[in-house]
Design a protein around this motif. Structure first.
Motif, short mmCIF file in Angstrom:
data_model
loop_
_atom_site.label_atom_id
_atom_site.label_comp_id
_atom_site.label_asym_id
_atom_site.label_seq_id
_atom_site.Cartn_x
_atom_site.Cartn_y
_atom_site.Cartn_z
N ASN A 197 34.87 -14.68 18.72
CA ASN A 197 34.47 -14.25 17.38
C ASN A 197 34.11 -12.77 17.29
O ASN A 197 33.85 -12.27 16.20
CB ASN A 197 33.26 -15.06 16.91
N GLU A 198 34.00 -12.09 18.42
CA GLU A 198 33.66 -10.66 18.46
C GLU A 198 32.34 -10.39 17.73
O GLU A 198 32.21 -9.41 16.98
CB GLU A 198 34.78 -9.81 17.86
N ALA A 199 31.36 -11.25 17.94
CA ALA A 199 30.07 -11.06 17.29
C ALA A 199 29.44 -9.74 17.69
O ALA A 199 28.79 -9.07 16.88
CB ALA A 199 29.13 -12.21 17.65
N ASP A 200 29.63 -9.34 18.93
CA ASP A 200 29.09 -8.08 19.43
C ASP A 200 30.22 -7.27 20.08
O ASP A 200 30.76 -6.36 19.47
CB ASP A 200 27.96 -8.36 20.42
N LEU A 201 30.58 -7.60 21.30
CA LEU A 201 31.68 -6.91 21.96
C LEU A 201 33.00 -7.29 21.31
O LEU A 201 33.33 -8.47 21.18
CB LEU A 201 31.71 -7.27 23.45
N ASP A 202 33.74 -6.28 20.87
CA ASP A 202 35.02 -6.52 20.22
C ASP A 202 36.11 -5.75 20.96
O ASP A 202 35.85 -5.05 21.93
CB ASP A 202 34.97 -6.14 18.74
N VAL A 203 37.33 -5.88 20.45
CA VAL A 203 38.45 -5.24 21.12
C VAL A 203 38.25 -3.74 21.21
O VAL A 203 38.59 -3.10 22.22
CB VAL A 203 39.78 -5.60 20.43
N GLY A 204 37.69 -3.12 20.16
CA GLY A 204 37.49 -1.69 20.17
C GLY A 204 36.45 -1.25 21.18
O GLY A 204 36.65 -0.30 21.94
N ALA A 205 35.30 -1.93 21.20
CA ALA A 205 34.22 -1.55 22.11
C ALA A 205 34.64 -1.72 23.56
O ALA A 205 34.41 -0.84 24.41
CB ALA A 205 32.97 -2.38 21.81
N ILE A 206 35.26 -2.87 23.88
CA ILE A 206 35.69 -3.10 25.26
C ILE A 206 36.81 -2.14 25.64
O ILE A 206 36.80 -1.54 26.72
CB ILE A 206 36.15 -4.56 25.43
N GLY A 207 37.78 -1.97 24.74
CA GLY A 207 38.90 -1.09 25.06
C GLY A 207 38.48 0.35 25.25
O GLY A 207 38.96 1.03 26.18
N GLU A 208 37.60 0.84 24.38
CA GLU A 208 37.16 2.23 24.51
C GLU A 208 36.47 2.46 25.86
O GLU A 208 36.71 3.47 26.53
CB GLU A 208 36.20 2.60 23.37
N ALA A 209 35.61 1.52 26.26
CA ALA A 209 34.94 1.66 27.56
C ALA A 209 35.93 1.50 28.72
O ALA A 209 35.84 2.20 29.73
CB ALA A 209 33.82 0.63 27.67
N ALA A 210 36.89 0.58 28.56
CA ALA A 210 37.84 0.29 29.65
C ALA A 210 38.88 1.39 29.83
O ALA A 210 39.59 1.40 30.84
CB ALA A 210 38.53 -1.05 29.39
N ALA A 211 38.99 2.31 28.87
CA ALA A 211 39.94 3.41 29.03
C ALA A 211 39.63 4.23 30.28
O ALA A 211 40.51 4.92 30.82
CB ALA A 211 39.94 4.30 27.80
N ALA A 212 38.40 4.18 30.75
CA ALA A 212 38.00 4.93 31.94
C ALA A 212 38.27 4.17 33.24
O ALA A 212 38.06 4.73 34.33
CB ALA A 212 36.52 5.28 31.86
N LEU A 213 38.72 2.92 33.18
CA LEU A 213 38.95 2.14 34.39
C LEU A 213 40.15 2.68 35.16
O LEU A 213 41.26 2.73 34.63
CB LEU A 213 39.18 0.67 34.05
N PRO A 214 40.00 3.07 36.41
CA PRO A 214 41.12 3.65 37.16
C PRO A 214 42.21 2.64 37.48
O PRO A 214 43.36 3.03 37.72
CB PRO A 214 40.46 4.18 38.44
N GLU A 215 41.89 1.35 37.47
CA GLU A 215 42.88 0.34 37.84
C GLU A 215 43.74 -0.10 36.67
O GLU A 215 44.64 -0.93 36.83
CB GLU A 215 42.19 -0.89 38.45
N VAL A 216 43.51 0.47 35.48
CA VAL A 216 44.25 0.07 34.27
C VAL A 216 45.16 1.21 33.83
O VAL A 216 44.72 2.34 33.67
CB VAL A 216 43.28 -0.31 33.13
N ASP A 217 46.45 0.90 33.62
CA ASP A 217 47.42 1.88 33.14
C ASP A 217 47.78 1.70 31.67
O ASP A 217 48.24 2.64 31.01
CB ASP A 217 48.72 1.80 33.96
#
Length: 694
Positions: A197-217
């Motif tokens: 339901n994305e009550a708190d963490l949503d696709v935008g919040a997770i994705g923005e933070a995950a952009a810094a993950l070195p293991e993700v292209d």
């Protein structure tokens, strides 16, 4: 050096200590899966099943509560019933848990009471500094670090394929679909997250933070709706800055949103056009084929969006005439321009290999069979030329039975600056696996290939929506109202949209002297958004007597067609003539936010649906590119010797109306000028419909 990864994201994806509240000892139940999957796939951290009614759960020591644990978990998965979720959230937040995932449903999706319950969960979590995933979330699976903290049944598989993709899905079951389909193709994932339901963490919040993950292209999104578009936009900007593409597959919009619109523009945007505009303007590649969601990232392969790429054609090389024709047909149907081999390349192949490569849009080397040297020579020549946006190899039956011979020349051509894609026509799993291992984008069907190539060629960087745009200053407007046409035209004036000359009369005012005949007479009423259907417009009135007669007849007609409409007066307008008509519209879309539309005008706007849409605001250059997309405007651009309309002036009008999108207060829900008369010099809006936000 500090870790750039947010602490809550570390806890979500890389927890060292986890707890499962409500863990079941029955391996057949969903509530048992997180414990089973973590142990099955080799989770190396501390695992605490919480179940006050048992001593052990699936062979693990069970604990009566989170407070009884010997250490505070990083991530808690709450798999209890809905009625016990809030208690677990309060306890976890009070202990300092960083993230809690909620499996249960029965919250915002059930109505106002469920929404209130969900909002209360978020407030409880935030009070303790804890983030929530869900409710209605099947969890998160970190494949590379062996943390499958999920209830998704796809994790029953004996092995997981690691990769460099991250999937974010609003559907929990779809993370399993992506995982299993990817594994069958040798396409692996770094992480998969069920958003619920994305009550708190949503696709935008997770994705923005995950952009810094070195293991993700790259990121794959499965979306049912666009929640919190401003966060999704921030994610898109962060991913672009990190050089990590986002590929999205979105389900269609609901018809309920269309029912809210009173204008042609709103009805047109009852389709998915607003979502298309959102993705395009934020640099997100949207695909229509689910298969392409998995396959497109290999075509991107570290590339960045290049607006110049869209102007180059695609070349199709084939060892199967029919299969190649299918590829050409699907690409052409997707709007992709195609071109064959140049005379120089044909001569080079003939001289070196004695093969006559025919002209035309399809480069057919079927007669050469699966000869390595011929296919490689043709592909190298196309890829090195710099003339093509992409090159596609369509492979025949040899892909199934002789993949080493059929696929190897394609693999050996990988690494050029021009993107290369391959599509085997038979069922050829080994050929697809070889292509993937060789770094070539392989497509299982011509449909997904064409969809992916179309999206790739249209891919552009995120557009800065506010650069050089001055917010509108149009004074006060009534809230939650549909303005009458006179007030609507006045608003267009203040925005800078050229409007027709006019005189406003009261309901019983006499017709004034000094009018420049012929004129148009309109009834002024906020209750008549579509005047033509109500018989509230009279054209070409040649003198005072004609105006008076038309007014009397219109008054009597409205008593029959719209007896409840409040007549506020009469609008007398100059007759505007030009070489064509356009519609320009603005709408505050419930999913995508402010959008602007331009299309064929008059009564045909909804009939032909020949429109272009962008997020608002736009500058005149962007508006001009929109106009170029509308097929109906070809007639206004000198087609077959017709007079040219002033499309530059139309672009200025589109940009002026779109400034409503820069209003920080979002006071206008939708606004439309239809028709806008396009003359050989200048444009003029002769009708306006404006609805303000309530």
């Amino acid at each position: 050096m500090s870790d750039p990864i947010a602490p809550w994201l570390q806890a979500l994806l890389r927890p060292k200590v986890v707890a499962v509240v409500g863990a079941s000892d029955d391996p057949r139940k969903d509530a048992a899966r997180p414990v089973r999957f973590l142990r099955k796939h080799g989770y190396a951290g501390s695992l605490y099943p919480v179940n006050p009614r048992r001593e052990t759960v699936l062979g693990e020591k069970a604990w009566p509560s989170l407070s009884a644990l010997p250490e505070v978990p990083d991530h808690v998965y709450i798999v209890t019933g809905t009625d016990r979720v809030e208690e677990a959230v309060v306890e976890a937040a009070g202990l300092g848990v960083k993230v809690a995932t909620i499996l249960a449903d029965g919250f915002a999706e059930t109505g106002p009471e469920g929404r209130a319950h969900q909002d209360r969960l978020v407030a409880r979590a935030r009070a303790g500094g804890m983030r929530l995933l869900g409710p209605n979330s099947m969890g998160a699976a970190n494949i590379v670090d062996r943390v499958p903290f999920t209830t998704n049944a796809a994790l029953e598989t004996d092995s997981l394929v690691p990769g460099r993709l991250m999937a974010l899905s609003q559907s929990g079951s779809l993370i399993g679909t992506l995982l299993s389909r990817g594994a069958a193709r040798g396409i692996g994932f770094a992480h998969l997250v069920s958003l619920g339901n994305e009550a708190d963490l949503d696709v935008g919040a997770i994705g923005e933070a995950a952009a810094a993950l070195p293991e993700v292209d790259a990121f794959l999104l499965f979306l049912e709706t666009l929640r919190r578009p401003e966060r999704l936009a921030a994610f898109a900007r962060a991913a672009h800055a990190a050089g990590k593409p986002i590929v999205a597959y979105k389900l269609g919009r609901s018809p309920e949103a269309q029912a809210l619109a009173v204008s042609h523009t709103g009805a047109l945007l009852g389709s998915d056009l607003a979502a298309d505009a959102f993705f395009r303007d934020h640099g997100i590649l949207r695909v229509d084929q689910f298969e392409a969601l998995l396959e497109l990232p290999a075509l991107l392969n570290g590339r960045q969006p290049d607006p110049g790429r869209a102007g180059r054609p695609v070349a199709v090389v084939t060892t199967t005439g029919g299969g190649g024709a299918m590829a050409v047909d699907r690409l052409g149907g997707a709007g992709v321009a195609l071109a064959g081999a140049s005379p120089a390349l044909r001569e080079a192949v003939k001289a070196a290999h004695g093969l006559e490569v025919k002209g035309g849009r399809l480069i057919d080397v079927t007669l050469a069979g699966a000869r390595y040297e011929v296919m490689k020579a043709v592909l190298d020549g196309l890829l090195d030329s710099g003339e093509y946006g992409a090159v596609v190899a369509a492979i025949g039956s040899s892909a199934q039975f002789l993949p080493e011979r059929a696929v190897q020349p394609i693999i050996d051509c990988a690494g050029h600056g021009t993107p290369l894609a391959a599509v085997p026509l038979p069922q050829a799993d080994r050929a697809l696996a070889m292509l993937a291992a060789g770094g070539v984008a392989g497509f299982r069907t011509v449909e997904s290939m064409a969809d992916a190539v179309r999206a790739f060629l249209a891919w552009a960087p995120p557009r800065d929506l506010t650069a050089g745009i001055v917010p509108p200053d149009f004074g006060a407007v009534p809230a939650g109202a549909t303005l009458d046409e006179a007030a609507g035209l006045d608003l267009l004036d203040r925005l800078g949209v050229p409007t027709v000359g006019r005189r406003l009369l009261g309901p019983d005012d006499p017709v004034p002297d000094g009018l420049d005949y012929p004129v148009v007479l309109k009834a002024v009423s906020a209750d008549l958004p579509h005047k033509t259907e109500a018989g509230a417009v009279a054209l070409g009135l040649a003198d005072r007597a004609a105006v008076e007669a038309a007014r009397d007849a219109m008054r009597a007609r409205l008593m029959e067609t719209a007896p409840s409409a409040r007549l506020e007066g009469w609008l007398i307008q100059s007759m505007a003539r030009g070489v064509g008509e356009a519609l320009i519209g603005y709408r505050l879309d419930p999913e995508a936010g402010p959008v602007v539309t331009v299309g064929a005008g008059g009564i045909f706007a909804e009939l032909y649906r020949d429109v272009a849409v962008r997020l608002a605001p736009v500058d005149p250059a962007t508006a001009r590119s929109m106009i170029a997309e509308v097929k109906g405007f070809a007639a206004l651009d000198g087609w077959r010797g017709r007079p040219r309309g002033d499309l530059a002036a139309l672009a200025e009008a589109v940009a002026a109306l779109s400034r409503l999108g820069a209003d920080p207060d979002r006071r206008v829900e939708e606004a439309e000028a239809n028709p806008v008369i396009v003359g050989e010099s200048g444009v003029v809006a002769v009708d306006a419909l404006v609805r303000t936000a309530g």
